[in-house]
Design a protein around this motif. Structure first.
Motif, mmCIF file in Angstrom:
data_model
loop_
_atom_site.group_PDB
_atom_site.id
_atom_site.type_symbol
_atom_site.label_atom_id
_atom_site.label_comp_id
_atom_site.label_asym_id
_atom_site.label_seq_id
_atom_site.Cartn_x
_atom_site.Cartn_y
_atom_site.Cartn_z
ATOM 1 N N ALA A 1 0.856 -1.182 0.000
ATOM 2 C CA ALA A 1 0.000 0.000 0.000
ATOM 3 C C ALA A 1 0.890 1.228 0.000
ATOM 4 N N ILE A 2 0.583 2.174 -0.857
ATOM 5 C CA ILE A 2 1.372 3.405 -0.956
ATOM 6 C C ILE A 2 0.413 4.594 -0.978
ATOM 7 N N TYR A 3 0.709 5.566 -0.154
ATOM 8 C CA TYR A 3 -0.090 6.791 -0.093
ATOM 9 C C TYR A 3 0.818 7.991 -0.368
ATOM 10 N N TYR A 4 0.242 8.996 -0.999
ATOM 11 C CA TYR A 4 0.946 10.260 -1.236
ATOM 12 C C TYR A 4 0.062 11.432 -0.852
ATOM 13 N N ALA A 5 0.704 12.504 -0.452
ATOM 14 C CA ALA A 5 -0.010 13.764 -0.313
ATOM 15 C C ALA A 5 -0.355 14.280 -1.704
ATOM 16 N N ASP A 6 -1.467 14.958 -1.830
ATOM 17 C CA ASP A 6 -1.876 15.473 -3.133
ATOM 18 C C ASP A 6 -0.822 16.397 -3.742
ATOM 19 N N SER A 7 -0.133 17.100 -2.892
ATOM 20 C CA SER A 7 0.839 18.089 -3.368
ATOM 21 C C SER A 7 2.057 17.479 -4.044
ATOM 22 N N ILE B 1 7.814 6.925 -3.426
ATOM 23 C CA ILE B 1 8.351 6.265 -2.245
ATOM 24 C C ILE B 1 8.594 4.799 -2.573
ATOM 25 N N SER B 2 9.665 4.265 -2.022
ATOM 26 C CA SER B 2 9.976 2.854 -2.235
ATOM 27 C C SER B 2 10.744 2.346 -1.015
#
Length: 124
Positions: free
Chosen positions: A57-63, A70-71
């Motif tokens: 599972a990978i999440y990012y900020a919208d910005s 990320i890895s």
């Protein structure tokens, strides 16, 4: 002693790239969430990205979506943040954090261990 150590920060021109690394020591982190946060002067520490157990599972900020990646390399106990198309607004101290859970989170209160931070400066 459990420790996270960030590296890879520096000065870059707008539009440039940097890759941050976070080396974990003191225990095995392959079953834990690794996250990146950043804090600019006068602002609160904000979520950037998180990666779950085995990258499931990978999440990012919208910005940063579409610009940052990320890895993790669990064999090296290291997490990475590849930052492309950097903007002056990305300038901050970047912190690596570990959460003793397999489920990623965006709220910094859910993270258990923090690194000392690495400075990223972006010139316009």
């Amino acid at each position: 002693q459990v420790q996270l150590v960030e590296s890879g920060g520096g000065l870059v021109q707008a539009g440039g790239s940097l890759r941050l690394s976070c080396l974990a020591s003191g225990r095995t982190f392959d079953s834990h969430v690794m996250g990146w946060f950043r804090q600019a002067p006068g602002q609160e520490r904000e979520f950037v990205a998180a990666i779950g157990w085995r990258g499931t599972a990978i999440y990012y900020a919208d910005s940063v979506l579409g610009r940052f990646t990320i890895s993790r390399d669990d064999a090296k106990n290291t997490a990475y943040l590849q930052m492309n198309s950097l903007k002056p607004d990305d300038a901050a101290v970047y912190y690596c954090a570990a959460r003793f859970s397999r489920i990623p989170a965006k709220d910094r209160q859910y993270y258990d261990i923090w690194g000392q931070g690495t400075q990223v400066t972006v010139s316009s």
